[in-house]
Design a protein around this motif. Structure first.
Motif, short mmCIF file in Angstrom:
data_model
loop_
_atom_site.label_atom_id
_atom_site.label_comp_id
_atom_site.label_asym_id
_atom_site.label_seq_id
_atom_site.Cartn_x
_atom_site.Cartn_y
_atom_site.Cartn_z
N ASN A 45 0.82 -1.20 0.00
CA ASN A 45 0.00 0.00 0.00
C ASN A 45 0.86 1.26 0.00
OD1 ASN A 45 -2.52 1.30 0.06
ND2 ASN A 45 -2.37 1.61 2.26
N THR A 46 1.76 1.36 0.95
CA THR A 46 2.71 2.46 1.01
C THR A 46 4.10 1.89 1.28
OG1 THR A 46 2.53 2.84 3.39
CG2 THR A 46 0.95 3.98 1.98
N MET A 47 5.12 2.63 0.85
CA MET A 47 6.49 2.16 1.06
C MET A 47 7.41 3.36 1.08
SD MET A 47 8.24 -1.02 -0.96
CE MET A 47 9.53 -2.00 -0.20
N GLY A 48 8.36 3.36 2.00
CA GLY A 48 9.23 4.52 2.07
C GLY A 48 10.35 4.34 3.06
N TRP A 49 10.97 5.47 3.40
CA TRP A 49 12.15 5.49 4.25
C TRP A 49 11.98 6.46 5.42
CZ3 TRP A 49 16.20 2.23 3.41
CH2 TRP A 49 16.25 1.59 2.17
N ASN A 76 -9.14 -6.02 3.67
CA ASN A 76 -9.07 -4.91 4.62
C ASN A 76 -8.14 -5.21 5.79
OD1 ASN A 76 -10.93 -3.22 3.24
ND2 ASN A 76 -12.61 -4.48 4.04
N ARG A 77 -7.13 -6.02 5.55
CA ARG A 77 -6.15 -6.31 6.59
C ARG A 77 -4.78 -5.87 6.10
NH1 ARG A 77 -5.79 -12.17 7.92
NH2 ARG A 77 -4.47 -11.40 9.60
N TYR A 78 -4.15 -5.01 6.88
CA TYR A 78 -2.85 -4.46 6.51
C TYR A 78 -1.85 -4.69 7.62
CZ TYR A 78 -5.37 -2.19 2.74
OH TYR A 78 -6.13 -1.96 1.62
N LEU A 79 -0.63 -4.83 7.25
CA LEU A 79 0.45 -5.07 8.19
C LEU A 79 1.54 -4.03 7.96
CD1 LEU A 79 1.72 -7.03 10.32
CD2 LEU A 79 2.79 -8.20 8.40
N GLU A 80 2.00 -3.38 9.03
CA GLU A 80 3.12 -2.46 8.92
C GLU A 80 4.41 -3.23 9.20
OE1 GLU A 80 3.36 0.80 11.69
OE2 GLU A 80 4.57 1.99 10.29
N VAL A 81 5.37 -3.08 8.32
CA VAL A 81 6.62 -3.81 8.41
C VAL A 81 7.79 -2.84 8.40
CG1 VAL A 81 7.95 -5.74 7.47
CG2 VAL A 81 5.50 -5.63 7.06
N TRP A 82 8.82 -3.14 9.19
CA TRP A 82 10.04 -2.34 9.23
C TRP A 82 11.24 -3.20 8.84
CZ3 TRP A 82 10.14 2.86 10.08
CH2 TRP A 82 9.01 3.45 10.65
N GLY A 83 12.17 -2.59 8.17
CA GLY A 83 13.44 -3.25 7.93
C GLY A 83 14.33 -3.16 9.15
N GLN A 84 15.49 -3.78 9.06
CA GLN A 84 16.40 -3.84 10.20
C GLN A 84 17.22 -2.56 10.35
OE1 GLN A 84 17.00 -5.17 7.29
NE2 GLN A 84 19.17 -4.84 6.79
N GLY A 85 17.22 -1.73 9.33
CA GLY A 85 17.96 -0.48 9.39
C GLY A 85 19.33 -0.59 8.76
N THR A 86 19.77 0.50 8.13
CA THR A 86 21.11 0.56 7.56
C THR A 86 21.72 1.91 7.93
OG1 THR A 86 22.41 0.30 5.53
CG2 THR A 86 20.31 1.43 5.31
N LEU A 87 22.95 1.88 8.41
CA LEU A 87 23.59 3.08 8.92
C LEU A 87 24.22 3.89 7.80
CD1 LEU A 87 24.56 4.79 11.33
CD2 LEU A 87 26.56 3.29 11.46
N VAL A 88 23.90 5.18 7.79
CA VAL A 88 24.53 6.13 6.89
C VAL A 88 25.31 7.13 7.75
CG1 VAL A 88 24.15 8.00 5.25
CG2 VAL A 88 22.78 5.91 5.10
N THR A 89 26.61 7.21 7.51
CA THR A 89 27.46 8.13 8.25
C THR A 89 28.09 9.10 7.28
OG1 THR A 89 27.99 6.41 9.88
CG2 THR A 89 29.41 8.35 9.83
N VAL A 90 27.86 10.39 7.52
CA VAL A 90 28.42 11.44 6.66
C VAL A 90 29.47 12.18 7.48
CG1 VAL A 90 27.95 13.42 5.19
CG2 VAL A 90 26.19 11.65 5.52
N SER A 91 30.72 11.98 7.10
CA SER A 91 31.81 12.55 7.88
C SER A 91 33.06 12.64 7.02
CB SER A 91 32.10 11.68 9.10
OG SER A 91 33.23 12.16 9.80
N SER A 92 33.86 13.67 7.30
CA SER A 92 35.13 13.80 6.60
C SER A 92 36.26 13.16 7.41
CB SER A 92 35.44 15.28 6.34
OG SER A 92 35.40 16.01 7.55
#
Length: 120
Positions: free
Chosen positions: A32-36, A104-120
């Motif tokens: 139905n919906t998908m995003g970040w 009419n049955r929906y399930l919300e699902v999450w991923g495990q996560g992925t780390l983004v590090t922005v650094s010099s």
């Protein structure tokens, strides 16, 4: 059971780019919906970008013009292109989806996560 598997995080210098991908698998009829979302240390998890049920896109103000979300409906995947990255973009990025698992049955699902590090 429905799973979201993310990939593509890592360490990047300010001004650099990354691409995150997320694939949905398991037993469901449709997405139905998908995003970040993202969660920085000590902060709440916030929407970054997502496709609505109507197919339009929503972006958080801090990422407008820099991040682009895309999807492949045939492959049940969603991607996030991150450009012009800033240190404040550092966070764990989570894929999120609402999938239809029955009438009419929906399930919300999450991923495990992925780390983004922005650094010099």
């Amino acid at each position: 059971q429905v799973q979201l598997v993310e990939s593509g995080g890592g360490l990047v210098q300010p001004g650099g780019s990354l691409r995150l991908s997320c694939a949905a698998s398991g037993s469901f009829f449709s997405i139905n919906t998908m995003g970040w979302y993202r969660q920085a240390p000590g902060k709440e998890r916030d929407l970054v970008a997502a496709f609505t049920s109507g197919g339009s896109t929503n972006y958080a103000d801090p990422v407008k013009g820099r991040f682009t979300i895309s999807r492949d409906n045939a492959k049940n995947t969603v991607s996030l292109q991150l450009n012009s990255l800033k240190p404040e973009d550092t966070a764990v990025y989570y894929c999120n989806a609402h999938v239809r698992i029955g009438n009419n049955r929906y399930l919300e699902v999450w991923g495990q996560g992925t780390l983004v590090t922005v650094s010099s």
